[in-house]
Design a protein around this motif. Structure first.
Motif, PDB file in Angstrom:
ATOM      1  N   PRO A  85       0.728  -1.266   0.049  1.00  7.09           N
ATOM      2  CA  PRO A  85       0.066   0.238  -0.009  1.00  7.09           C
ATOM      3  C   PRO A  85       0.906   1.397   0.030  1.00  7.09           C
ATOM      4  O   PRO A  85       0.237   2.368   0.317  1.00  7.09           O
ATOM      5  N   ASP A  86       2.102   1.236  -0.092  1.00  4.97           N
ATOM      6  CA  ASP A  86       3.147   2.352   0.119  1.00  4.97           C
ATOM      7  C   ASP A  86       2.563   3.565  -0.765  1.00  4.97           C
ATOM      8  O   ASP A  86       2.629   4.615  -0.141  1.00  4.97           O
ATOM      9  N   VAL A  87       2.394   3.533  -2.032  1.00  9.68           N
ATOM     10  CA  VAL A  87       2.181   4.596  -2.785  1.00  9.68           C
ATOM     11  C   VAL A  87       0.780   5.162  -2.454  1.00  9.68           C
ATOM     12  O   VAL A  87       0.521   6.366  -2.322  1.00  9.68           O
ATOM     13  N   LEU A  88      -0.343   4.385  -2.233  1.00  8.69           N
ATOM     14  CA  LEU A  88      -1.832   4.794  -2.136  1.00  8.69           C
ATOM     15  C   LEU A  88      -1.706   5.400  -0.752  1.00  8.69           C
ATOM     16  O   LEU A  88      -2.367   6.391  -0.552  1.00  8.69           O
ATOM     17  N   ALA A  89      -1.038   4.830   0.366  1.00  6.29           N
ATOM     18  CA  ALA A  89      -0.948   5.070   1.640  1.00  6.29           C
ATOM     19  C   ALA A  89      -0.475   6.646   1.882  1.00  6.29           C
ATOM     20  O   ALA A  89      -1.067   7.411   2.229  1.00  6.29           O
ATOM     21  N   GLY A  90       0.604   6.845   0.981  1.00  2.33           N
ATOM     22  CA  GLY A  90       1.340   8.106   0.772  1.00  2.33           C
ATOM     23  C   GLY A  90       0.288   9.270   0.508  1.00  2.33           C
ATOM     24  O   GLY A  90       0.265  10.273   0.637  1.00  2.33           O
ATOM     25  N   VAL A  91      -0.450   8.904  -0.780  1.00  2.00           N
ATOM     26  CA  VAL A  91      -1.378   9.833  -1.353  1.00  2.00           C
ATOM     27  C   VAL A  91      -2.653  10.125  -0.445  1.00  2.00           C
ATOM     28  O   VAL A  91      -2.868  11.270  -0.285  1.00  2.00           O
ATOM     29  N   VAL A  92      -2.963   9.110   0.211  1.00  2.00           N
ATOM     30  CA  VAL A  92      -4.196   9.369   1.190  1.00  2.00           C
ATOM     31  C   VAL A  92      -3.592  10.096   2.252  1.00  2.00           C
ATOM     32  O   VAL A  92      -4.248  11.199   2.575  1.00  2.00           O
ATOM     33  N   ARG A  93      -2.455  10.035   2.668  1.00  2.00           N
ATOM     34  CA  ARG A  93      -1.829  10.839   3.875  1.00  2.00           C
ATOM     35  C   ARG A  93      -1.829  12.261   3.438  1.00  2.00           C
ATOM     36  O   ARG A  93      -2.362  13.080   3.971  1.00  2.00           O
ATOM     37  N   GLU A  94      -1.332  12.330   2.149  1.00  2.00           N
ATOM     38  CA  GLU A  94      -0.941  13.827   1.584  1.00  2.00           C
ATOM     39  C   GLU A  94      -2.377  14.422   1.609  1.00  2.00           C
ATOM     40  O   GLU A  94      -2.525  15.786   1.707  1.00  2.00           O
ATOM     41  N   ARG A  95      -3.517  13.792   0.863  1.00  2.00           N
ATOM     42  CA  ARG A  95      -4.553  14.457   0.660  1.00  2.00           C
ATOM     43  C   ARG A  95      -5.256  14.962   1.903  1.00  2.00           C
ATOM     44  O   ARG A  95      -6.073  15.960   2.002  1.00  2.00           O
ATOM     45  N   VAL A  96      -5.403  13.882   2.787  1.00  2.00           N
ATOM     46  CA  VAL A  96      -6.096  14.152   4.077  1.00  2.00           C
ATOM     47  C   VAL A  96      -5.366  15.348   4.800  1.00  2.00           C
ATOM     48  O   VAL A  96      -6.057  16.475   5.259  1.00  2.00           O
ATOM     49  N   ASN A  97      -4.090  15.502   4.903  1.00  2.00           N
ATOM     50  CA  ASN A  97      -3.305  16.449   5.576  1.00  2.00           C
ATOM     51  C   ASN A  97      -3.434  17.943   4.897  1.00  2.00           C
ATOM     52  O   ASN A  97      -3.720  18.984   5.352  1.00  2.00           O
ATOM     53  N   ALA A  98      -3.569  17.868   3.286  1.00  2.00           N
ATOM     54  CA  ALA A  98      -3.934  18.787   2.664  1.00  2.00           C
ATOM     55  C   ALA A  98      -5.279  19.467   2.760  1.00  2.00           C
ATOM     56  O   ALA A  98      -5.320  20.753   2.535  1.00  2.00           O
ATOM     57  N   SER A  99      -6.204  18.730   3.233  1.00  2.00           N
ATOM     58  CA  SER A  99      -7.557  19.230   3.535  1.00  2.00           C
ATOM     59  C   SER A  99      -7.677  19.842   4.519  1.00  2.00           C
ATOM     60  O   SER A  99      -8.638  20.882   4.779  1.00  2.00           O
ATOM     61  N   ILE A 100      -6.801  19.829   5.469  1.00  2.00           N
ATOM     62  CA  ILE A 100      -6.863  20.702   6.854  1.00  2.00           C
ATOM     63  C   ILE A 100      -6.212  22.031   6.829  1.00  2.00           C
ATOM     64  O   ILE A 100      -4.974  22.160   6.681  1.00  2.00           O
ATOM     65  N   VAL A 101      -7.067  22.991   6.886  1.00  2.00           N
ATOM     66  CA  VAL A 101      -6.692  24.364   6.846  1.00  2.00           C
ATOM     67  C   VAL A 101      -6.212  24.844   8.414  1.00  2.00           C
ATOM     68  O   VAL A 101      -5.004  25.460   8.499  1.00  2.00           O
ATOM     69  N   VAL A 102      -7.022  24.356   9.565  1.00  2.00           N
ATOM     70  CA  VAL A 102      -6.652  24.772  10.675  1.00  2.00           C
ATOM     71  C   VAL A 102      -7.395  23.918  11.658  1.00  2.00           C
ATOM     72  O   VAL A 102      -8.462  23.531  11.310  1.00  2.00           O
ATOM     73  N   GLN A 103      -6.599  23.702  12.870  1.00  2.00           N
ATOM     74  CA  GLN A 103      -7.172  22.836  13.855  1.00  2.00           C
ATOM     75  C   GLN A 103      -6.579  23.369  15.224  1.00  2.00           C
ATOM     76  O   GLN A 103      -5.488  23.544  15.425  1.00  2.00           O
TER      77      GLN A 103
END
Length: 161
Positions: A85-103
């Protein structure tokens, strides 16, 4: 080396640009620019990035925790997959993190509180705000809800939104 996206994966993406994928039974798990597309027969089938709360990959199973809609309750979906899952897991992590503007975590009662999060809605300039209460706090308690709403309003005002 570049691999061609199989036609069945492109079809599952529904016109979105495919970023990564993995086989899952007779179907696939597909990461697109706008969402994570789960294998056929999953519920839900498509999860926009701003609704993904957690993705954990282990021994051929993706444990995906996602909201069932904006402001919805978290739901766990277990998705089997084949391959590394390395490539897919990396893309998922990047997309989820990129969606966060502030927390921000705000204290509401003793040491417990709530996490206030603004996330970018995929394919839009809109933000989706959410308040997630710590375990053990009743989100229906009017006093806690009022404190959380005040914290949300204060954070939004500090950001000018």
């Amino acid at each position: 080396m570049r691999f061609r996206t199989p036609p069945e994966v492109k079809a599952r993406a529904g016109g979105d640009r495919v970023l990564a994928w993995l086989p899952s039974g007779a179907s696939s798990v597909v990461a697109t620019e706008l969402a994570l597309v789960l294998p056929e027969g999953s519920d839900p089938v498509r999860v926009p990035w701003d609704l993904v709360l957690r993705a954990q990959w282990a021994e051929g199973v993706l444990d995906l925790t996602a909201q069932d809609g904006p402001g919805g309750r978290p739901k766990l979906v277990q998705v089997p997959f084949t391959g590394a899952p390395d490539v897919l897991a990396g893309v998922v992590r990047e997309r989820v993190n990129a969606s966060i503007v502030v927390q921000d975590h705000v204290t509401l009662s003793g040491t417990q509180g709530a996490r206030v999060v603004a996330r970018r809605v995929p394919g839009s300039a809109d933000l989706r705000w959410s308040v997630v209460f710590d375990a053990g706090l009743d989100r229906r308690d009017p006093e806690l809800r009022a404190r959380a709403d005040a914290a949300l309003a204060e954070l939004r005002a500090s950001l000018g939104v």
